[in-house]
Design a protein around this motif. Structure first.
Motif, PDB file in Angstrom:
ATOM      1  N   LYS A  80       0.841  -1.201   0.000  1.00 37.49           N
ATOM      2  CA  LYS A  80       0.000   0.000   0.000  1.00 37.49           C
ATOM      3  C   LYS A  80       0.868   1.238   0.000  1.00 37.49           C
ATOM      4  O   LYS A  80       1.754   1.402   0.836  1.00 37.49           O
ATOM      5  N   THR A 138      -3.744   0.513   8.576  1.00 39.37           N
ATOM      6  CA  THR A 138      -3.782   0.370   7.123  1.00 39.37           C
ATOM      7  C   THR A 138      -4.057  -1.078   6.745  1.00 39.37           C
ATOM      8  O   THR A 138      -4.913  -1.357   5.896  1.00 39.37           O
ATOM      9  N   ILE A 172      -7.469  -2.328   4.846  1.00 44.44           N
ATOM     10  CA  ILE A 172      -7.453  -2.978   3.531  1.00 44.44           C
ATOM     11  C   ILE A 172      -8.249  -4.282   3.596  1.00 44.44           C
ATOM     12  O   ILE A 172      -9.084  -4.548   2.738  1.00 44.44           O
ATOM     13  N   PRO A 193      -5.908  -1.591  -1.692  1.00 43.39           N
ATOM     14  CA  PRO A 193      -4.468  -1.827  -1.707  1.00 43.39           C
ATOM     15  C   PRO A 193      -3.861  -1.433  -3.045  1.00 43.39           C
ATOM     16  O   PRO A 193      -4.553  -1.398  -4.057  1.00 43.39           O
ATOM     17  N   THR A 194      -2.575  -1.128  -3.045  1.00 47.81           N
ATOM     18  CA  THR A 194      -1.894  -0.849  -4.300  1.00 47.81           C
ATOM     19  C   THR A 194      -1.734  -2.149  -5.077  1.00 47.81           C
ATOM     20  O   THR A 194      -1.956  -2.199  -6.282  1.00 47.81           O
TER      21      THR A 194
END
Ligand code: ATP
Ligand code: MG
Lengths: 253, 310
Positions: free
Chosen positions: B14, B49, B53, B60-61
């Motif tokens: 992330k 975080t 998520i 999330p990335t």
């Protein structure tokens, strides 16, 4: 579909409205009454008739439409902005919900409130002037379409705004002027040819004209055009919402 | 997926748009059904975080999450219904009543109303008397409990508690621990973050330590304590020593309190032999003591040690 969730959000919004029930009823009744006193009685006594309709009755559809627009935008924008502001939106974001279910819940709630207010204004108007509704089904259709369209618009504003000023700015700077210049209080032929042309760029003119036609059969612009613009409003609103959710704009990091 | 795995996190990254460092870096974690997992780490480590998520609040990335074998994106309705979240901050509405808000939560997660169940939860969390009150009239600790009630309203199988004991008094913390243990007894998997290490020590089956967005360590609490836990024996000497006698130099030992205390440390791997040899040596060197006290190092010390080395 998570029907339970849609219903929960809808009821939540309705309950929020019921908590302020007195304001909900009193303020539209009061403002409509004031309009009737100022425009209907004071000024209207000199105008008497517009396009064959007594002036007091002539302004009713415009008043209702203006109320629908401002109420829908205000309710829907506040409805979704508030959980974003307080952070309680975490629950919506973590729930098994699609974006459209959230939209249906909030927009449904806001639209319901607007329709209630529209009915109150209509009932108040019956106390002051003689009203006929020539095409009640059309009236209902215009009412529903524009309520939903402007509630969607409000929902978008509520997602976009990141402070209370932004929440107010579009209703104040865009909706109110367009509504005032949208032919609530006059019909287009009363204007100079130039202003008539300019007015045609105001989408609200089409909404009010179509809505007024459903009352008195008298319209400033073509009925089909009115219907088209109303539906266009709705489509644009849905498109914007779709785009916002697809990109996660301002809802998620 | 192994038979007992309820949550599986794979290569989670992330990167918040506005920050130079990633908030999470390649985090993979497997949670067993029915366990209590404590996530520890300093402020800003990435605990919230990670939880956000998994619960769907933050995107999330990259990386993937499976709950009960279902993918959290493709089958989001199934996975989310299994999860309950108590957020770190006291996020509640002011004007709604306690009762309305727990009913709202249940329906939001797609469950039909079940008032007897909700009543039970409110009783369990001592909120039943407050059910008709608007939430703004509740105290901070009550709001925290209300958030727990809301998270439990849809009968989740996995419960996330993001710092459940922040701002909660000692007695309430005890009763929260009891509740958590009882939920585990009912088969609910619990993942909690906390800054109170005694809380993790008291409750957790396993502990994960996260620092600068990386999962530094995941281990059974007991084996962690054993592996890293040092035993110390503190001897209060009858007469103070000015220097450490040469006979004792083979041991890990130090003098303290102006030579009045002798602190002996031993590795868990060689405990008994070490201490008995040490005692013999003391006797041979004629060092007498009035009292002694033995101490296991706490999770807190282990924690600080780990963070220093990572
Ligand atoms: N919405 C956000 N936008 C940008 N950066 C964020 C956001 N939320 C968290 N961060 C950053 O991500 C990192 C991890 O934050 P996170 O809240 O996950 O930490 P935490 O371990 O929960 O800390 P704490 O113990 O203080 O609650 C921090 O550096 C934080 O500044
Ligand atoms: Mg946190």
């Amino acid at each position: 579909m998570n029907f339970h969730a849609i219903w929960a959000i809808y009821c939540h919004e309705i309950k929020r409205m019921l908590r302020t029930i007195s304001q909900t009823i009193v303020s539209p009744v009061l403002s409509t009454t004031l309009y009737f006193i100022v425009f209907g009685a004071a000024i209207g006594s000199r105008i008497s008739e517009v396009e064959g309709v007594p002036y007091g009755a002539f302004i009713v559809p415009g008043l209702i439409m203006s109320a629908i627009m401002s109420q829908s935008v205000a309710n829907a924008s506040f409805g979704i902005y508030f959980p974003r502001f307080t952070g309680t939106i975490y629950e919506l974001l973590s729930a098994p919900l699609s974006s459209w279910e959230i939209v249906i819940g909030y927009v449904g709630g806001a639209a319901t409130k607007s329709l209630i207010i529209a009915s109150i204004i209509l009932l108040t108007a019956f106390c002051f002037v003689e009203l006929h509704i020539l095409h009640p089904w059309w009236m209902l259709a215009f009412l529903l379409l524009s309520t939903i369209a402007f509630s969607l618009l409000g929902f978008i504003i509520g997602l976009w705004a990141d402070n209370f000023e932004k929440l107010q700015v579009i209703p104040l700077l865009v909706i109110t002027p367009l509504a005032f210049l949208g032919g609530s209080f006059y019909s287009l032929p009363m204007l100079s040819p130039l202003w008539q042309k300019i007015s045609l760029f105001n989408p609200v003119v089409y909404l009010i004209s179509g809505f007024r036609w459903s009352f008195y059969g008298q319209a400033d612009v073509d009925l089909q055009l009115s219907l088209l613009v109303t539906c266009l409003f709705l489509l644009i609103g849905m498109g914007l919402v779709w785009w916002i959710f697809r990109t996660g704009y301002k809802l998620k990091n | 997926m192994s038979a007992t795995e309820i949550l599986s996190i794979t290569s989670l990254h992330k990167h918040y748009g506005n920050s130079p460092q990633p908030a999470l870096e390649n985090v993979s974690l497997s949670i067993k059904a029915g366990e209590i997992f404590a996530l520890l780490g300093p402020n800003g480590a990435g605990k919230t975080t990670l939880i956000n998520i998994v619960t769907g609040i933050v995107t999330p990335t990259s990386g993937s999450i499976a709950v009960g074998g279902f993918d959290s994106v493709r089958d989001f309705r199934k996975t989310r219904q299994m999860i309950g979240l108590v957020p770190q901050e006291l996020l509640v509405e002011a004007f709604e009543t306690v009762w309305d808000t727990v009913r709202f939560s249940r329906r939001l997660f797609g469950k039909a109303p079940q008032d007897t169940y909700l009543e039970q939860i409110l009783h369990d969390l001592s909120l039943w008397d407050k059910r008709h009150q608007p939430i703004r009239y509740l105290s901070g600790g009550m709001k925290r409990r209300l958030l727990i009630a809301k998270a439990l309203a849809h009968e989740p199988r996995v419960l996330f508690l993001d710092e459940p004991s922040a701002g909660v008094d000692v007695e309430l913390r005890r009763s929260m621990w009891d509740l958590v243990k009882r939920l585990r007894g009912e088969g609910v998997t619990i993942i909690l973050t906390t800054h109170y290490l005694e809380e993790a020590e008291e409750m957790a089956d396993r502990i994960g330590i996260i620092n600068h967005g990386k999962l530094v360590m995941v281990e059974d609490k007991d084996s962690l304590m054993q592996r890293l836990g040092k035993k110390q024996v503190i001897f209060t000497l009858s007469s103070p020593l000015s220097v450490l006698p040469p006979a004792l130099r083979d041991f890990t030992v130090e003098l303290n309190s102006q030579g009045r205390q002798l602190i002996f440390s031993s590795d868990p791997s060689s405990t008994t032999k070490g201490i008995s040899r040490f005692l013999q040596t003391l006797q041979a060197a004629q060092i007498n003591f009035d009292d002694f006290e033995s101490k296991n190092s706490s999770l807190e010390e282990i924690f600080i040690q780990l963070l220093r080395s990572s």
